[in-house]
Design a protein around this motif. Structure first.
Motif, PDB file in Angstrom:
ATOM      1  N   VAL A 258       0.832  -1.210   0.000  1.00  0.00           N
ATOM      2  CA  VAL A 258       0.000   0.000   0.000  1.00  0.00           C
ATOM      3  C   VAL A 258       0.865   1.259   0.000  1.00  0.00           C
ATOM      4  O   VAL A 258       0.602   2.204  -0.739  1.00  0.00           O
ATOM      5  N   ALA A 259       1.901   1.298   0.826  1.00  0.00           N
ATOM      6  CA  ALA A 259       2.760   2.476   0.927  1.00  0.00           C
ATOM      7  C   ALA A 259       4.088   2.059   1.531  1.00  0.00           C
ATOM      8  O   ALA A 259       4.250   0.932   2.006  1.00  0.00           O
TER       9      ALA A 259
ATOM     10  N   ARG B  72      10.398   0.671   5.268  1.00  0.00           N
ATOM     11  CA  ARG B  72       9.295   0.010   5.967  1.00  0.00           C
ATOM     12  C   ARG B  72       8.052   0.126   5.094  1.00  0.00           C
ATOM     13  O   ARG B  72       7.814   1.155   4.456  1.00  0.00           O
ATOM     14  N   TYR B  73       7.248  -0.953   5.086  1.00  0.00           N
ATOM     15  CA  TYR B  73       6.098  -1.047   4.182  1.00  0.00           C
ATOM     16  C   TYR B  73       4.786  -1.207   4.939  1.00  0.00           C
ATOM     17  O   TYR B  73       4.724  -1.863   5.980  1.00  0.00           O
TER      18      TYR B  73
ATOM     19  N   PRO C 166       4.321   6.414  -2.283  1.00  0.00           N
ATOM     20  CA  PRO C 166       3.787   5.238  -2.984  1.00  0.00           C
ATOM     21  C   PRO C 166       4.869   4.178  -3.167  1.00  0.00           C
ATOM     22  O   PRO C 166       6.065   4.473  -3.124  1.00  0.00           O
ATOM     23  N   VAL C 167       4.449   2.956  -3.369  1.00  0.00           N
ATOM     24  CA  VAL C 167       5.384   1.867  -3.674  1.00  0.00           C
ATOM     25  C   VAL C 167       5.655   1.893  -5.176  1.00  0.00           C
ATOM     26  O   VAL C 167       4.735   1.788  -5.990  1.00  0.00           O
ATOM     27  N   VAL C 168       6.911   2.079  -5.535  1.00  0.00           N
ATOM     28  CA  VAL C 168       7.297   2.234  -6.934  1.00  0.00           C
ATOM     29  C   VAL C 168       8.138   1.044  -7.372  1.00  0.00           C
ATOM     30  O   VAL C 168       8.592   0.233  -6.560  1.00  0.00           O
TER      31      VAL C 168
ATOM     32  N   ALA D   3      -1.326   4.142  -5.022  1.00  0.00           N
ATOM     33  CA  ALA D   3      -1.510   5.296  -4.163  1.00  0.00           C
ATOM     34  C   ALA D   3      -1.674   6.552  -5.005  1.00  0.00           C
ATOM     35  O   ALA D   3      -1.148   6.636  -6.120  1.00  0.00           O
ATOM     36  N   PRO D   4      -2.410   7.562  -4.490  1.00  0.00           N
ATOM     37  CA  PRO D   4      -2.561   8.797  -5.249  1.00  0.00           C
ATOM     38  C   PRO D   4      -1.230   9.506  -5.427  1.00  0.00           C
ATOM     39  O   PRO D   4      -0.349   9.436  -4.555  1.00  0.00           O
TER      40      PRO D   4
END
Length: 354
Positions: A142-143, A251-252, A316-318, A352-353
C-alpha cells in the motif's frame, strides 16, 4: 463486499491474543515460513507485476465497515494516528470503525494478514514481505517509508573485544528472524567476506534479545529503533555499525489484496493520514516524542533520539522499491535461508494517489 463491524465503537483495542489466528492456522503458516527458509516449496501469490485497482463491486456508500489494523509498538505513524484519533476522525464520514491489534514483530503481523485476521498492516521492515511471500502469503503493498538506515544497528558491549565486523566470526549474535535486522546482519557479514554460517545467530524477539544482550549471553545484538535508542541511553554499549551503506531499511504498509481491491476510498484516507502524520512528526519532534513516550514506555528524550533516525516519509510503492525487495530476496536465497528465488514482483501493489 460489505462486512458488518464487530463493534459499534469508533476505536476498539484488542490484545494480541484476541487478534492472531487460531493456533492450527498459525502453526501452518509458520511451518510454511520455516519450510520456505529451509527447504522446498515457494508458492507464488499473484501473477507477475499484479497492480490493484478498485474492483467493479464498489462498496455501497456509507455502508458500515470495520477496518482491522495490525501494528507493532515501533509502528510510529499508526500509533500516533491511533492515540491522536486522526485516523478514526478521517474515516468516520465513510462509516468506517477501527479495531487495533498489536503484534510483537513483523512476521506474526503478516501471518495474521495472510489468514484474514486483520485487513491492514502498519509498517514492517522490508525483509518481512519477502519471507511472507516465500511462505505463500497473499499481500498487497500500500505504501512505504523511504529508507532509514541509521535506525538499525549492530551493538556490542562497550568493553567488548569485538572492534570490527570481521571480529563477529564465531560469535553468538541476537537477531530477530525475518526482520530488517536479519538482512543487515547478512549484509554486514558479506561486506567482510563472511557468511551467516560463520556466526551463531540467536533468533530472538527484541525483548528477549535485549535480555540476552544485557546478561552477556550473546556477544552482539542487531536491532532497530526505538530499541537502539533505549539501550544506548540505558546501558554501556557501542555501535559496531548502522545499516548505512549496507541496507536501506525501508518500511512497508500492506493490506489484503481483497481489501485493497474493494476499499480504495478507505485506503486513500489511510494513506493521506499516514503522510500527514509523518510530516507532523518531522516538524514537531518534541511533541511527537511526548505523545509516544507513554505508549512505548520510554522517556521523551529517548523517543526523540529514535525518531531523528527514521524518515517518516510516506510514499507510494514504486518499481525501484520492488527492485530493492528483489535484491533482499536474492541475498536470503544465496545465504540458504530461502530454498529458491522469490519473485518480489509477484506481490500486488495498490495504486496510491500521486
Amino acid at each position: 463486499m460489505t462486512r458488518q463491524p464487530a463493534s459499534t465503537d469508533a476505536c476498539v483495542d484488542t490484545s494480541t491474543a484476541d487478534t492472531i489466528p487460531p493456533r492450527p492456522a498459525r502453526r501452518h503458516f509458520l511451518a510454511r515460513v520455516s519450510a520456505a527458509m529451509l527447504a522446498g516449496g515457494v508458492v507464488n501469490a499473484f501473477g507477475v507485476g499484479a497492480a490493484l485497482t478498485s474492483s467493479g463491486h464498489a462498496r455501497a456508500a456509507n455502508a458500515p465497515l470495520t477496518l482491522r489494523i495490525g501494528y507493532q509498538k515501533s509502528s510510529t505513524l499508526i500509533v500516533l494516528a491511533k492515540t491522536r484519533g486522526t485516523l478514526a476522525q478521517a474515516l468516520a464520514p465513510l462509516n468506517v470503525s477501527l479495531t487495533w491489534h498489536e503484534f510483537t514483530s513483523g512476521l506474526p503481523l503478516l501471518e495474521a494478514l495472510n489468514v484474514g485476521s486483520i485487513d491492514f498492516s502498519a509498517d514492517v521492515a522490508d525483509t518481512v514481505p519477502v519471507f511472507a511471500q516465500a511462505a505463500g502469503a497473499r499481500i498487497a503493498y500500500v505504501a512505504r517509508e523511504t529508507p532509514s538506515p541509521d535506525a538499525e544497528a549492530i551493538l556490542v558491549a562497550q568493553n567488548s573485544p569485538i572492534r570490527t565486523l570481521a571480529d563477529l566470526k564465531g560469535k553468538r549474535i541476537a537477531v530477530t528472524k525475518g526482520a530488517g535486522v536479519h538482512y543487515l546482519l547478512i549484509a554486514a557479514l558479506q561486506s567482510v567476506g563472511l557468511r551467516i554460517n560463520d556466526v551463531q545467530p540467536a533468533y530472538l524477539t527484541p525483548a528477549d534479545g535485549r535480555a540476552a544482550f544485557a546478561s552477556g549471553n550473546v556477544d552482539a545484538w542487531v536491532t532497530w529503533d526505538p530499541f537502539v535508542a533505549s539501550v544506548e541511553r540505558q546501558d554501556k554499549v557501542r555501535t559496531l555499525t548502522t545499516a548505512r551503506g549496507l541496507a536501506g531499511y525501508q518500511r512497508y504498509y500492506l493490506a489484503t489484496p481483497a481489501f485493497a481491491r474493494e476499499h480504495d476510498a478507505v485506503l486513500r484516507e489511510v494513506y493521506r493520514v499516514l503522510r500527514e502524520t509523518g510530516q507532523w512528526v518531522r516538524t514537531n519532534p518534541r511533541e511527537a516524542a511526548t505523545q509516544l513516550a507513554p505508549v512505548w514506555g520510554l522517556d521523551t528524550a529517548t523517543v526523540e533520539a529514535a525518531n531523528k533516525r527514521r524518515s517518516y516519509d510516506v510514499q507510494p510503492v514504486v518499481r525501484e522499491a520492488i527492485a530493492e525487495q528483489q535484491r533482499i530476496a536474492d541475498v536470503f536465497t544465496q545465504a540458504g535461508l530461502l530454498p529458491k528465488r522469490v519473485d518480489a514482483a509477484d506481490a500486488a501493489i495498490w495504486q496510491a494517489p500521486a
